[in-house]
Design a protein around this motif. Structure first.
Motif, PDB file in Angstrom:
ATOM      1  N   ASN A   5      -9.439 -16.073   6.553  1.00 15.09           N
ATOM      2  CA  ASN A   5      -8.090 -16.144   6.001  1.00 15.09           C
ATOM      3  C   ASN A   5      -7.298 -14.895   6.380  1.00 15.09           C
ATOM      4  N   GLU A   6      -6.047 -15.102   6.765  1.00 14.16           N
ATOM      5  CA  GLU A   6      -5.184 -14.004   7.199  1.00 14.16           C
ATOM      6  C   GLU A   6      -4.357 -13.461   6.034  1.00 14.16           C
ATOM      7  N   PHE A   7      -4.286 -12.152   5.963  1.00 10.60           N
ATOM      8  CA  PHE A   7      -3.457 -11.440   4.999  1.00 10.60           C
ATOM      9  C   PHE A   7      -2.754 -10.314   5.747  1.00 10.60           C
ATOM     10  N   ALA A   8      -1.801  -9.672   5.104  1.00 13.65           N
ATOM     11  CA  ALA A   8      -1.145  -8.509   5.687  1.00 13.65           C
ATOM     12  C   ALA A   8      -1.034  -7.435   4.613  1.00 13.65           C
ATOM     13  N   VAL A   9      -0.834  -6.211   5.053  1.00 15.07           N
ATOM     14  CA  VAL A   9      -0.596  -5.079   4.156  1.00 15.07           C
ATOM     15  C   VAL A   9       0.620  -4.352   4.696  1.00 15.07           C
ATOM     16  N   TRP A  10       1.565  -4.028   3.806  1.00 11.20           N
ATOM     17  CA  TRP A  10       2.757  -3.309   4.235  1.00 11.20           C
ATOM     18  C   TRP A  10       2.946  -2.048   3.419  1.00 11.20           C
ATOM     19  N   SER A  11       3.713  -1.140   3.985  1.00 11.19           N
ATOM     20  CA  SER A  11       4.085   0.110   3.338  1.00 11.19           C
ATOM     21  C   SER A  11       5.525   0.409   3.726  1.00 11.19           C
TER      22      SER A  11
ATOM     23  N   LYS B 190      -3.552  -7.817  13.876  1.00 11.57           N
ATOM     24  CA  LYS B 190      -2.297  -7.226  14.340  1.00 11.57           C
ATOM     25  C   LYS B 190      -2.302  -5.785  13.865  1.00 11.57           C
ATOM     26  N   PRO B 191      -2.471  -4.825  14.778  1.00 14.70           N
ATOM     27  CA  PRO B 191      -2.494  -3.415  14.389  1.00 14.70           C
ATOM     28  C   PRO B 191      -1.165  -3.013  13.729  1.00 14.70           C
ATOM     29  N   ILE B 192      -1.158  -1.853  13.133  1.00 17.46           N
ATOM     30  CA  ILE B 192       0.041  -1.359  12.443  1.00 17.46           C
ATOM     31  C   ILE B 192       1.247  -1.404  13.380  1.00 17.46           C
ATOM     32  N   PHE B 193       2.326  -1.992  12.867  1.00 19.86           N
ATOM     33  CA  PHE B 193       3.582  -2.049  13.604  1.00 19.86           C
ATOM     34  C   PHE B 193       4.728  -1.795  12.635  1.00 19.86           C
ATOM     35  N   SER B 194       5.857  -1.382  13.186  1.00 20.09           N
ATOM     36  CA  SER B 194       7.038  -1.074  12.375  1.00 20.09           C
ATOM     37  C   SER B 194       7.964  -2.277  12.316  1.00 20.09           C
ATOM     38  N   PHE B 195       8.684  -2.368  11.214  1.00 19.64           N
ATOM     39  CA  PHE B 195       9.762  -3.337  11.065  1.00 19.64           C
ATOM     40  C   PHE B 195      10.864  -2.618  10.305  1.00 19.64           C
ATOM     41  N   PRO B 196      12.061  -3.194  10.150  1.00 19.04           N
ATOM     42  CA  PRO B 196      13.213  -2.433   9.655  1.00 19.04           C
ATOM     43  C   PRO B 196      13.014  -1.600   8.385  1.00 19.04           C
ATOM     44  N   ARG B 197      12.223  -2.012   7.420  1.00 18.73           N
ATOM     45  CA  ARG B 197      12.076  -1.209   6.206  1.00 18.73           C
ATOM     46  C   ARG B 197      10.663  -0.675   5.986  1.00 18.73           C
ATOM     47  N   GLY B 198       9.805  -0.811   6.985  1.00 17.81           N
ATOM     48  CA  GLY B 198       8.455  -0.327   6.766  1.00 17.81           C
ATOM     49  C   GLY B 198       7.539  -0.545   7.945  1.00 17.81           C
ATOM     50  N   ARG B 199       6.240  -0.580   7.614  1.00 20.24           N
ATOM     51  CA  ARG B 199       5.179  -0.802   8.597  1.00 20.24           C
ATOM     52  C   ARG B 199       4.166  -1.743   7.969  1.00 20.24           C
TER      53      ARG B 199
ATOM     54  N   SER C 160       0.835  -1.197   0.000  1.00 21.39           N
ATOM     55  CA  SER C 160       0.000   0.000   0.000  1.00 21.39           C
ATOM     56  C   SER C 160       0.871   1.249   0.000  1.00 21.39           C
ATOM     57  N   ASP C 161       0.472   2.252  -0.769  1.00 25.52           N
ATOM     58  CA  ASP C 161       1.125   3.560  -0.725  1.00 25.52           C
ATOM     59  C   ASP C 161       0.664   4.362   0.486  1.00 25.52           C
ATOM     60  N   ASN C 162      -0.489   3.985   1.069  1.00 22.68           N
ATOM     61  CA  ASN C 162      -1.046   4.701   2.217  1.00 22.68           C
ATOM     62  C   ASN C 162      -1.653   3.673   3.169  1.00 22.68           C
ATOM     63  N   LEU C 163      -0.881   3.235   4.134  1.00 22.18           N
ATOM     64  CA  LEU C 163      -1.268   2.140   5.015  1.00 22.18           C
ATOM     65  C   LEU C 163      -2.548   2.441   5.795  1.00 22.18           C
ATOM     66  N   GLU C 164      -2.663   3.643   6.333  1.00 21.57           N
ATOM     67  CA  GLU C 164      -3.853   3.988   7.113  1.00 21.57           C
ATOM     68  C   GLU C 164      -5.117   3.973   6.257  1.00 21.57           C
ATOM     69  N   SER C 165      -5.015   4.449   5.032  1.00 22.17           N
ATOM     70  CA  SER C 165      -6.160   4.432   4.121  1.00 22.17           C
ATOM     71  C   SER C 165      -6.576   2.998   3.800  1.00 22.17           C
ATOM     72  N   THR C 166      -5.604   2.141   3.548  1.00 24.23           N
ATOM     73  CA  THR C 166      -5.918   0.741   3.249  1.00 24.23           C
ATOM     74  C   THR C 166      -6.514   0.053   4.470  1.00 24.23           C
TER      75      THR C 166
END
Length: 121
Positions: A109-115, A90-99, A71-77
């Protein structure tokens, strides 16, 4: 780019095919092709695939692979996902290159979205 021996298709179980289709149509603008009452397919989403009728779900806690949207805009997605009936697990969390955040769709079914990480000063 060659297609030989590359990932080409993914399938997920879905206890409620209609609710799953409706969720992905609303949240991500997907369209589906039905192949009988127990199977529906999607295409043009980076990886083609489908959902088959089953009382199972793909969840990482059970050892399932995790498919991740960009996603270009994580909160919007995130808002689109919840407005369409998804559940954030799992609410928005940070990792080394993104969130990113994780969610389940109506069939579980589980999916994830990153930015990418915000690199502004």
């Amino acid at each position: 780019m060659t297609r030989h021996e590359k990932l080409n298709y993914v399938e997920f179980p879905a206890a409620d095919l209609q609710s799953t289709k409706s969720f992905f149509q609303k949240a991500f603008g997907w369209s589906f092709t039905d192949y009988g009452p127990e199977y529906t397919a999607f295409s043009g989403q980076g990886l083609d695939g489908g959902f088959f009728q089953a009382d199972l779900s793909a969840i990482t806690a059970n050892g399932s692979a995790l498919l991740v949207f960009y996603s270009d805009n994580l909160e919007s997605t995130l808002l689109k996902v919840t407005d369409a009936g998804g559940t954030v697990i799992k609410p928005i969390f940070s990792f080394p290159r993104g969130r990113r955040f994780h969610f389940t769709e109506p069939s579980g079914n589980e999916f994830a979205v990153w930015s990418e990480a915000d690199v502004s000063p």
